[in-house]
Design a protein around this motif. Structure first.
Motif, short mmCIF file in Angstrom:
data_model
loop_
_atom_site.label_atom_id
_atom_site.label_comp_id
_atom_site.label_asym_id
_atom_site.label_seq_id
_atom_site.Cartn_x
_atom_site.Cartn_y
_atom_site.Cartn_z
N THR A 179 36.73 43.29 40.61
CA THR A 179 37.85 43.55 41.51
C THR A 179 38.15 45.04 41.58
N GLN A 180 38.80 45.40 42.66
CA GLN A 180 39.28 46.77 42.84
C GLN A 180 40.80 46.65 42.75
N CYS A 181 41.27 46.67 41.52
CA CYS A 181 42.67 46.30 41.25
C CYS A 181 43.64 47.39 41.72
N GLU A 182 44.72 46.93 42.33
CA GLU A 182 45.81 47.84 42.67
C GLU A 182 47.06 47.28 42.00
N ALA A 183 47.70 48.09 41.19
CA ALA A 183 48.90 47.65 40.47
C ALA A 183 50.02 48.63 40.74
N LEU A 205 46.66 46.22 31.04
CA LEU A 205 45.99 45.59 32.20
C LEU A 205 44.51 45.39 31.90
N PHE A 209 42.46 41.82 31.28
CA PHE A 209 41.33 41.50 32.15
C PHE A 209 40.09 41.19 31.31
N LEU A 221 45.31 37.36 37.21
CA LEU A 221 46.35 38.25 37.77
C LEU A 221 47.68 38.01 37.06
N LEU A 240 50.57 43.05 41.82
CA LEU A 240 49.13 43.21 41.59
C LEU A 240 48.37 42.75 42.82
N LYS A 241 47.38 43.52 43.18
CA LYS A 241 46.49 43.14 44.28
C LYS A 241 45.08 43.14 43.70
N MET A 242 44.42 41.99 43.81
CA MET A 242 43.09 41.89 43.20
C MET A 242 42.09 41.29 44.18
N THR A 275 46.92 38.27 45.60
CA THR A 275 48.02 39.19 45.28
C THR A 275 49.14 38.41 44.60
#
Ligand SMILES: O=c1[nH]c(=O)c2[nH]c(=O)[nH]c2[nH]1
Length: 281
Positions: A179-183, A205, A209, A221, A240-242, A275
């Motif tokens: 994933t290209q995680c955005e937190a 985080l 994971f 998530l 969180l966006k995964m 998300t």
């Protein structure tokens, strides 16, 4: 029909500031991108073209460079707080200032255990973010990470989902999870050691994971969100966006070969997008 301006905001985006802090024996290098957005009593600029209350976005940009000299000294959160406060206290008709800062990560090169004093290498796609929103009576502050590319080669599966006439996906108890995680997490107060907290939260985080026995991206998530909130009282909630960066087993049957979960095709698009926001009850 009567029409009116419902909402408005204006500012400068992508104010790219690089800073060198020159110590006697080494240099520090920081690279940030700042977005400034102001809201307030700007209606007449829209309705009658009256610019008398407009602080030009060009001036906003210059302000960021000028204040970076003495006030971008530690965390991007503290610089964001300084900037938001500066725009609010110096412009009485501004009711809300939003500062978003993204920091690119550079680390000093090291050769045979010796860190070079002024040569850097990018630490990759990962970026640290901070958002400060200041109104006349309130300050909210959030920090985050974007483009955090993480992957594990096992301890991930996806089974027992709905099957219908269009299902082709095979169940798997052992897949690649990438994933290209955005937190992004909001703090309860703005007087904190942001640098230290960022390191702690990032580690929580990553560790979750890595060690989570994942039955789905959704489940991991939530576990990642719980880990951050459980260990950090000063975090109010986390978004969180995964995106699911699929690595799909490649069909080697066509060549009479077995694929024992070894050869995959990475597909960029389309991608699953998972998300969630984790908060306190
Ligand atoms: O972890 C997953 N969640 C889904 O909702 C989903 N959907 C899908 O096709 N693969 C996956 N993986």
């Amino acid at each position: 029909m009567k029409l009116k301006l419902k909402k408005n905001a204006y500012g400068k985006n992508a104010i790219n500031v690089s800073k060198v802090i020159r110590h006697p024996d080494h240099h520090e290098f920081r690279q940030i991108s700042v977005n400034v957005s102001l809201e307030g009593d700007f209606e007449t600029a829209h309705t009658i073209g009256d610019n008398t209350k407009i602080l030009p976005t060009d001036t906003q940009k210059n302000t960021v460079y000028a204040l970076a000299k003495d006030h971008f000294t530690d965390s991007i959160e503290n610089f964001g707080l300084y900037l938001a406060n500066f725009f609010i206290i110096n412009n009485p008709h501004v009711s809300k200032a939003t500062i978003e800062i993204t920091e690119h990560q550079w680390s000093r090169m090291a050769f045979d255990g010796v860190t070079h004093p002024h040569a850097y290498i990018s630490s990759g796609s990962e970026k640290h973010t901070a958002t400060v929103v200041q109104t006349v009576d309130k300050i909210t502050i959030s920090s985050g990470i974007t483009d955090l590319l993480i992957l594990k080669t096992t301890d991930s599966g996806f089974e027992n989902y709905i099957k219908d006439q269009y299902t082709t996906l095979r169940e798997t108890a052992d897949r690649i999870f990438a994933t290209q995680c955005e937190a992004s997490w909001e703090y309860t107060t703005h007087k904190l050691d942001f640098t230290d907290l960022f390191t702690t939260i990032r580690k929580a985080l990553l560790k979750t994971f890595a060690y989570h026995k994942s039955l789905s991206v959704q489940q991991t998530l939530l576990a990642m969100g719980y880990a951050v909130l459980e260990a950090n009282n000063v975090v109010k909630e986390i978004d969180l966006k995964m995106p699911n960066k699929h690595h799909i087993p490649f069909n080697l049957d066509q060549f009479g070969m077995d694929n024992n979960n070894e050869i995959f095709i990475a597909t960029d698009e389309p991608y699953g997008y998972i998300t969630g926001t984790v908060t306190r009850e």
